[in-house]
Design an enzyme around this catalytic site. Sequence first.
Site, PDB file in Angstrom:
ATOM      1  N   CYS A 127       0.837  -1.203   0.000  1.00  0.00           N
ATOM      2  CA  CYS A 127       0.000   0.000   0.000  1.00  0.00           C
ATOM      3  C   CYS A 127       0.870   1.250   0.000  1.00  0.00           C
ATOM      4  CB  CYS A 127      -0.877   0.017   1.243  1.00  0.00           C
ATOM      5  SG  CYS A 127      -2.127  -1.257   1.212  1.00  0.00           S
TER       6      CYS A 127
ATOM      7  N   ARG B  66       9.471  -5.430   1.524  1.00  0.00           N
ATOM      8  CA  ARG B  66      10.317  -4.311   1.957  1.00  0.00           C
ATOM      9  C   ARG B  66      11.692  -4.282   1.304  1.00  0.00           C
ATOM     10  NH1 ARG B  66       9.277  -5.633   8.111  1.00  0.00           N
ATOM     11  NH2 ARG B  66       9.415  -7.670   7.126  1.00  0.00           N
TER      12      ARG B  66
ATOM     13  N   TYR C 211      -8.286  -7.972   7.847  1.00  0.00           N
ATOM     14  CA  TYR C 211      -9.278  -7.271   7.037  1.00  0.00           C
ATOM     15  C   TYR C 211     -10.552  -8.116   6.950  1.00  0.00           C
ATOM     16  CZ  TYR C 211      -5.325  -4.277   6.264  1.00  0.00           C
ATOM     17  OH  TYR C 211      -4.253  -3.443   6.490  1.00  0.00           O
TER      18      TYR C 211
ATOM     19  N   GLN D   7      -4.011  -7.147  -6.062  1.00  0.00           N
ATOM     20  CA  GLN D   7      -4.595  -7.754  -4.862  1.00  0.00           C
ATOM     21  C   GLN D   7      -5.898  -7.011  -4.563  1.00  0.00           C
ATOM     22  OE1 GLN D   7      -3.024  -7.015  -0.875  1.00  0.00           O
ATOM     23  NE2 GLN D   7      -2.766  -9.217  -0.615  1.00  0.00           N
TER      24      GLN D   7
ATOM     25  N   ARG E  92      -4.403 -14.625  -0.370  1.00  0.00           N
ATOM     26  CA  ARG E  92      -3.481 -14.364   0.753  1.00  0.00           C
ATOM     27  C   ARG E  92      -4.188 -14.685   2.056  1.00  0.00           C
ATOM     28  NH1 ARG E  92       1.226  -9.973   1.977  1.00  0.00           N
ATOM     29  NH2 ARG E  92       2.395 -11.509   0.822  1.00  0.00           N
TER      30      ARG E  92
HETATM   31  C1  LIG Z   1       4.600  -0.494   2.909  1.00  0.00           C
HETATM   32  C2  LIG Z   1       3.963  -1.852   2.977  1.00  0.00           C
HETATM   33  C3  LIG Z   1       2.704  -2.026   2.470  1.00  0.00           C
HETATM   34  C4  LIG Z   1       2.110  -3.283   2.493  1.00  0.00           C
HETATM   35  N1  LIG Z   1       0.900  -3.467   1.876  1.00  0.00           N
HETATM   36  C5  LIG Z   1       0.389  -4.704   1.775  1.00  0.00           C
HETATM   37  C6  LIG Z   1      -0.752  -4.951   0.980  1.00  0.00           C
HETATM   38  O1  LIG Z   1      -1.272  -4.062   0.297  1.00  0.00           O
HETATM   39  N2  LIG Z   1      -1.235  -6.209   0.960  1.00  0.00           N
HETATM   40  C7  LIG Z   1      -0.654  -7.236   1.654  1.00  0.00           C
HETATM   41  O2  LIG Z   1      -1.142  -8.355   1.605  1.00  0.00           O
HETATM   42  N3  LIG Z   1       0.441  -7.029   2.370  1.00  0.00           N
HETATM   43  C8  LIG Z   1       0.993  -5.805   2.430  1.00  0.00           C
HETATM   44  N4  LIG Z   1       2.155  -5.628   3.117  1.00  0.00           N
HETATM   45  C9  LIG Z   1       2.832  -6.797   3.715  1.00  0.00           C
HETATM   46  C10 LIG Z   1       3.846  -7.352   2.710  1.00  0.00           C
HETATM   47  O3  LIG Z   1       3.178  -7.784   1.541  1.00  0.00           O
HETATM   48  C11 LIG Z   1       4.665  -8.517   3.271  1.00  0.00           C
HETATM   49  O4  LIG Z   1       3.806  -9.605   3.526  1.00  0.00           O
HETATM   50  C12 LIG Z   1       5.421  -8.167   4.536  1.00  0.00           C
HETATM   51  O5  LIG Z   1       6.017  -6.880   4.427  1.00  0.00           O
HETATM   52  C13 LIG Z   1       6.511  -9.202   4.836  1.00  0.00           C
HETATM   53  O6  LIG Z   1       7.373  -9.351   3.728  1.00  0.00           O
HETATM   54  P1  LIG Z   1       8.812  -8.619   3.638  1.00  0.00           P
HETATM   55  O7  LIG Z   1       9.610  -9.079   4.829  1.00  0.00           O
HETATM   56  O8  LIG Z   1       9.403  -9.094   2.332  1.00  0.00           O
HETATM   57  O9  LIG Z   1       8.596  -7.146   3.670  1.00  0.00           O
HETATM   58  C14 LIG Z   1       2.765  -4.380   3.103  1.00  0.00           C
HETATM   59  C15 LIG Z   1       4.037  -4.173   3.638  1.00  0.00           C
HETATM   60  C16 LIG Z   1       4.641  -2.928   3.572  1.00  0.00           C
HETATM   61  C17 LIG Z   1       6.034  -2.774   4.116  1.00  0.00           C
END
Ligand SMILES: Cc1cc2nc3c(=O)[nH]c(=O)nc-3n(C[C@H](O)[C@H](O)[C@H](O)COP(=O)(O)O)c2cc1C
Length: 370
Positions: free
Chosen positions: A2, A308, A163, A76, A211
């Site tokens: 997001c 991230r 959600y 998504q 998801r």
């Molecule tokens: C800025 C940001 C926005 C995110 N938005 C979503 C989202 O829109 N939908 C979702 O399922 N997860 C969202 N997440 C979670 C990530 O998809 C992911 O599952 C989580 O950050 C862990 O993965 P990572 O360690 O590679 O960051 C978001 C994470 C971050 C950091």
Amino acid sequence: MCQYASDDGAPVDWHLVHMGRLAMGGAGISFVEESAVEARGRKTYRCSGLWKSEQVPAWRRVTDMIRSFGSVPAIQLGHSGRKGSCHGAMQDWAPLSAENTRPDEPPWPALAPSPIPDSPAHPLPHVMDRDDIDTVVAAFARSAVLSREAGFNLIEIHGAHGYLIHQFLSPLSNQREDGYGGCRNNRMRFTLEVAEAVRAVWPDDLPLWWRASCVDGLGGAWDLDDTVELALALKCRGIDMIDCSSGGISGNTAMPAVPRTPGYQVGFSDTIRRKAGIATCAVGEITEPKLAETILQQGQADVIALARELMLDANWPARAARQLGIETWWDVLPPAYAHRLERREQVRALYAERDDADMDEQDRLLIESS
Ligand SMILES: Cc1cc2nc3c(=O)[nH]c(=O)nc-3n(C[C@H](O)[C@H](O)[C@H](O)COP(=O)(O)O)c2cc1C
């Protein structure tokens, strides 16, 4: 991920740049952020969405751009439920209040399966009746149709992170006494109706992912055995992949917090893949190429997702390919980049082999062109 940058749900230039970085960096699939299937399903004013045809052209620009880099455009779709009508992550999700809202758009009543707010700071949500349920299920299907018009080739339904869909699944947030609450099968009913409605309108030959929060979170109630059952039911309804996340609903039970160590959700992916016999996606602190490759080689997941780390290094796929010894690693980048990186590698190899004095005419031409 997001971005809280959309204009009435539609993506803006920021999304072109943000998604462009990911698609150019070599991601096989480029997922745009959770997009609301109706205006009430946004978390914040600036969440993205796909609930009306006016939003389609702006998304089309994004999908055309992703596809032009050889990546698969994916979206998504979700609904925030009781987590809606608030400010964004940078304001710690503070609920909208009369003093800090847009003059033309007051806070909207958030929906939920039961009259239980997300936190004591949130107002009481509107409890969904049968009509509300039908409306939201239909909104998911309509959004799927619009996703196709917008050029997406893959949909993931957001059933995680506390959600709306997750709110129906967990007994902590769903205390209904009708056919949508009570036993696990009843709590799964809304989820399965959404899955069926989307699958019915989404082309059979295009993938549909889900998801899941494989466990609720600290003090939660929905657990991994529940998710295995859910995955089996979703598989029967044509869901192709379970994207294994966790968290979003907390309570006071003995369920422990999920530690945030490298690959912390891979165990969920492994279990669901084996027990439900469905493809899975692993996500969460997977930043080292070797770890990503090992997860795949050991059959713990079919796909790796990163979030991230890609903000830090959108070219991670190219870096991973190089680190893992793929000979033509530059090929995951666009041709204009790949060509020059390949030349640089060839010249480096040349200098590793012989001194400047020993170069022949062909070597010098290669060096000149690099
Ligand atoms: C800025 C940001 C926005 C995110 N938005 C979503 C989202 O829109 N939908 C979702 O399922 N997860 C969202 N997440 C979670 C990530 O998809 C992911 O599952 C989580 O950050 C862990 O993965 P990572 O360690 O590679 O960051 C978001 C994470 C971050 C950091």
